[in-house]
Design a protein around this motif. Structure first.
Motif, PDB file in Angstrom:
ATOM      1  N   PRO A 190      -3.743   4.142   1.982  1.00 24.82           N
ATOM      2  CA  PRO A 190      -2.617   3.787   1.115  1.00 24.82           C
ATOM      3  C   PRO A 190      -2.046   5.018   0.431  1.00 24.82           C
ATOM      4  N   ARG A 242      -2.933 -11.918   2.557  1.00 28.04           N
ATOM      5  CA  ARG A 242      -2.837 -10.830   1.576  1.00 28.04           C
ATOM      6  C   ARG A 242      -2.046 -11.271   0.349  1.00 28.04           C
ATOM      7  N   GLY A 251       0.784  -1.227   0.000  1.00 27.62           N
ATOM      8  CA  GLY A 251       0.000   0.000   0.000  1.00 27.62           C
ATOM      9  C   GLY A 251       0.815   1.275   0.000  1.00 27.62           C
ATOM     10  N   GLU A 278      -5.977  -4.333   4.588  1.00 30.78           N
ATOM     11  CA  GLU A 278      -5.104  -4.112   5.735  1.00 30.78           C
ATOM     12  C   GLU A 278      -5.387  -5.085   6.873  1.00 30.78           C
ATOM     13  N   TRP A 329      -5.326   5.734   8.543  1.00 28.58           N
ATOM     14  CA  TRP A 329      -4.275   5.374   7.589  1.00 28.58           C
ATOM     15  C   TRP A 329      -4.907   5.060   6.245  1.00 28.58           C
ATOM     16  N   GLN A 362       3.446  -3.237   9.698  1.00 30.45           N
ATOM     17  CA  GLN A 362       2.175  -3.357  10.410  1.00 30.45           C
ATOM     18  C   GLN A 362       2.293  -2.859  11.842  1.00 30.45           C
ATOM     19  N   ARG A 401       2.148   0.896  11.811  1.00 31.85           N
ATOM     20  CA  ARG A 401       0.829   1.454  11.523  1.00 31.85           C
ATOM     21  C   ARG A 401      -0.071   1.462  12.743  1.00 31.85           C
TER      22      ARG A 401
END
Length: 299
Positions: free
Chosen positions: A88, A131, A29, A124, A86, A76, A79
């Motif tokens: 991308p 993912r 992202g 996310e 948040w 991660q 974040r």
């Protein structure tokens, strides 16, 4: 005349760079993180014994995916302490490039599934392995057997990961219209109403459950929480337009497969504004103002 092995290695890698960049961006992202991963993949490719590599494409995708998984696990944790919502990093796409043929419906559908801001936000919540499976399967159409080889997992395990990831995305993925002409029209009408202080005009464009998601990273002014009331969204934008500095430049471009508005001030990207539309009304407004996420749009 024999070819230079280094030249051959570079040519092969550059031929696959768009694919590798696409995998890495969908995994992470962020354009900068994706570029770092692709650069690391190049270093490994340059040092590899390429005489043992039968399928460069599979080899490079495997390296890039594994590096992206490692990088995703690192970012991660960062974040979790991110200031405010948040989003991308906006990714330029080519649909408006001069001389490029208009994309067909299927091509836009692929973008809508895998690189829109809305879908990337939903992704996310996936684990790094989920993912990776989702990106390789849904965005690039990889067979389960090839994904299993990339991840060094059994095909049965990969199918389970794919099922969980797909269910998660399907349950949470917003259903939006992606007509670029409609996106641009509503964006222009919304900005015109905001500039004129037309509260009723703004409310007529917003869905009853409209949301504003702003990403500043705490570095510039933007909402630190998601705003979910249409009246508050409208009043917020009226205030923003009224206090915008003189000399602010506006430009439409294609980001993440959809029309977006990029604002510049003194030659520096200031913000990206993009709408998601459902049933003819604005459902979600995304505003990206974190300077780190706009740096790639400076040129």
């Amino acid at each position: 005349m024999p070819t230079d092995p280094a030249t051959d290695a570079t040519a092969v890698f550059e031929a696959h760079r768009p694919l590798l960049q696409g995998v890495a961006y969908r995994m992470l992202g962020r354009v900068a993180d994706a570029e770092d991963v692709v650069q690391d993949a190049w270093l490994r490719w340059a040092d590899a014994d390429r005489t043992e590599v039968r399928e460069p494409r599979a080899y490079l995708v495997r390296i890039t995916t594994r590096l992206a998984i490692d990088r995703l696990r690192q970012v991660q944790s960062r974040r979790e302490s991110y200031v405010g919502p948040w989003l991308p990093e906006p990714l330029p796409t080519d649909f408006l490039a001069p001389g490029r043929p208009a994309p067909d419906t299927a091509e836009r559908a692929v973008f809508a599934e895998t690189v829109t801001l809305a879908v990337l936000v939903v992704m996310e919540a996936l684990s790094p392995l989920e993912r990776a499976v989702f990106v390789l399967r849904e965005a690039f159409g990889y067979p389960y057997a090839e994904i299993a080889a990339v991840l060094e997992r059994s095909e049965a395990a990969v199918r389970q990961l794919a099922g969980r990831a797909r269910r998660h995305v399907e349950e949470r993925r917003p259903r939006f219209d992606v007509d670029p002409d409609r996106q641009r029209e509503l964006t222009e009408r919304f900005l015109s109403a905001a500039a004129g202080g037309d509260l009723d005009g703004l409310l007529s464009l917003l869905a009853a459950d409209a949301r504003l998601v702003g990403d500043s990273g705490g570095k510039v002014k933007a909402p630190l929480r998601i705003i979910e009331a249409p009246d508050k969204i409208a009043r917020f934008f009226i205030g923003i337009v009224r206090t915008s500095p003189a000399g602010l430049e506006l430009r439409f471009l294609e980001l993440n497969g959809g029309i977006a508005l990029l604002t510049h001030f003194d030659g520096t990207p200031d913000s990206v504004f993009q709408l998601d539309i459902r049933d003819g009304r604005i459902q979600t407004l995304y505003v990206v103002r974190n300077p780190d996420k706009l740096a790639s749009l400076a040129h």
